[in-house]
Design a protein around this motif. Sequence first.
Motif, PDB file in Angstrom:
ATOM      1  N   SER A  14       0.835  -1.204   0.000  1.00  0.00           N
ATOM      2  CA  SER A  14       0.000   0.000   0.000  1.00  0.00           C
ATOM      3  C   SER A  14       0.865   1.248   0.000  1.00  0.00           C
ATOM      4  O   SER A  14       2.024   1.206   0.425  1.00  0.00           O
ATOM      5  CB  SER A  14      -0.941   0.004   1.211  1.00  0.00           C
ATOM      6  N   SER A  15       0.290   2.311  -0.476  1.00  0.00           N
ATOM      7  CA  SER A  15       0.859   3.656  -0.655  1.00  0.00           C
ATOM      8  C   SER A  15       1.609   3.738  -1.988  1.00  0.00           C
ATOM      9  O   SER A  15       2.258   2.775  -2.416  1.00  0.00           O
ATOM     10  CB  SER A  15       1.763   4.105   0.504  1.00  0.00           C
ATOM     11  N   CYS A  41      -3.887   3.789  -1.275  1.00  0.00           N
ATOM     12  CA  CYS A  41      -3.980   4.445   0.039  1.00  0.00           C
ATOM     13  C   CYS A  41      -3.103   3.724   1.065  1.00  0.00           C
ATOM     14  O   CYS A  41      -2.951   2.507   1.012  1.00  0.00           O
ATOM     15  CB  CYS A  41      -5.421   4.465   0.522  1.00  0.00           C
ATOM     16  N   GLU A  42      -2.589   4.528   1.988  1.00  0.00           N
ATOM     17  CA  GLU A  42      -1.751   3.996   3.064  1.00  0.00           C
ATOM     18  C   GLU A  42      -2.564   2.986   3.874  1.00  0.00           C
ATOM     19  O   GLU A  42      -3.647   3.311   4.367  1.00  0.00           O
ATOM     20  CB  GLU A  42      -1.340   5.177   3.965  1.00  0.00           C
ATOM     21  N   GLY A  48      -8.374   4.554   3.441  1.00  0.00           N
ATOM     22  CA  GLY A  48      -8.790   5.371   2.294  1.00  0.00           C
ATOM     23  C   GLY A  48      -9.616   6.586   2.673  1.00  0.00           C
ATOM     24  O   GLY A  48      -9.927   6.801   3.846  1.00  0.00           O
ATOM     25  N   PRO A  49      -9.983   7.388   1.676  1.00  0.00           N
ATOM     26  CA  PRO A  49     -10.675   8.658   1.954  1.00  0.00           C
ATOM     27  C   PRO A  49     -12.086   8.495   2.511  1.00  0.00           C
ATOM     28  O   PRO A  49     -12.620   9.423   3.110  1.00  0.00           O
ATOM     29  CB  PRO A  49     -10.721   9.341   0.577  1.00  0.00           C
TER      30      PRO A  49
END
Length: 321
Positions: A14-15, A41-42, A48-49
Motif C-alpha cells: 500500500s501507498s 492508500c496507506e 482510504g478517503p
Amino acid sequence: NIVENSKFAPATISSIDNLKKAFDALSNKEITNVLIEANSCEGGCIGGPAVPKKSRNIYVRKIRARNKIQNLKEKEYKNYSLEEKNLNNIRNFRNKQYIHPKFTEEEIRNVLEQTGKHKKSDELNCGACGYDSCRDKAISVLEGLSHSQMCMPYMRSEAEKISNIYFEYSPSIILIVDLDLNILDLNPVGAKAFNIDVAFVKNKPLSSIIPDNDFRHVLRTEENMEGRKLNLEKYGLTVYERIIYLPKNKILFGILNDITDDEFKKEQITNFKMNTLETADKVIEKQMRVAQEIAGLLGETTAETKSALLKLKKVVLEENE
Ligand code: SF4
C-alpha cells in the motif's frame, strides 16, 4: 488454497511510494512471480478517503476488520454447496500496460509556456496538480489526461491578477484596513476621491480620511455591513458603503459607491415637487379668497334686491288700500 498452491508469492503493498518501489523492482527483475495487491492508500482501503476522520488508529481498525472477516469466512464456508466449493477461480489476465507516447522537447515546452513556465526556475515542481513535476504534468496534457491550466500556482497568480485588475480599475472606492483599522491599501478611484497619495496614507488610521464608526461596528459584531448611505461632507461626496469582514485574512474590506450625482438629482426632484406643491397651495388659497369675495358680493346684492322688492310691495299694497 489457490494462492498457496500458486507459483506466485502474494504481497499486499500500500501507498504510492511503496508501490513505485515494488514496480521498480519488478521492472528490474529483482522480484518475480509475485501476486501484488496494489493499494494506493496507506494501509489499503481501510486507510482510504471514505474512512471517517475521527475513526480509530488504522492498526486497531485492521485487526478488528480481520477478526470480523475471519469469523464470517468460517461461518460462510461451512454453508457453501459442493458446487460452490469446487468453483474454478482461475482467471486469465491480459497485458493492459499503457505505453506512453513520446513528445518532442518543443511540444513539452509549449505546454509549459501556457502556464507561465518560460524558464527552468519557473517550474516549481510543487506536486499540487498530482504530478511529480511540471514536465510530467505537461506530458499528461499532451496525452490528453489533464488540462494545461490545472496548475495551482498558475491559477492562483491568475486569480490575483484578476483581483488586482478589479482593484485598480473598479469604479468604486475600495479600501482595505487591518483589524486595528489602519489603512493597508486604497485603490486609485479612492485616492482621487479623497485627493490623497496612496503611499502617504498607507498604515495611517482609517479615521484620518473617513469616519471609522461603521468599520468599528462591523469589527464588534463580526457581521458584514450590507449597505448604508454615508455623507462625506469633507469631500462633497455621498457614498453607499458596504463593509466585508475577512477574519481569516485579518482585514476589513470597504467598498464605497459614489452616489453623489444620484442624490443630487433626487434632491432636485424633491425640491421641484415641493415648489409645485407650494405653488398649488398658493393658487388654491387665491381661488378660495376670490370665491369668498364673489359670495360676499352676491350676498350683498341679494340683500339689497330683497329690501327693494319689499319696499315696492309695501307701496303697491298701500296704493290698493
Ligand atoms: S501544480 Fe503547477 S507548479 Fe506544481 S507541479 Fe503541477 S504544474 Fe508544476
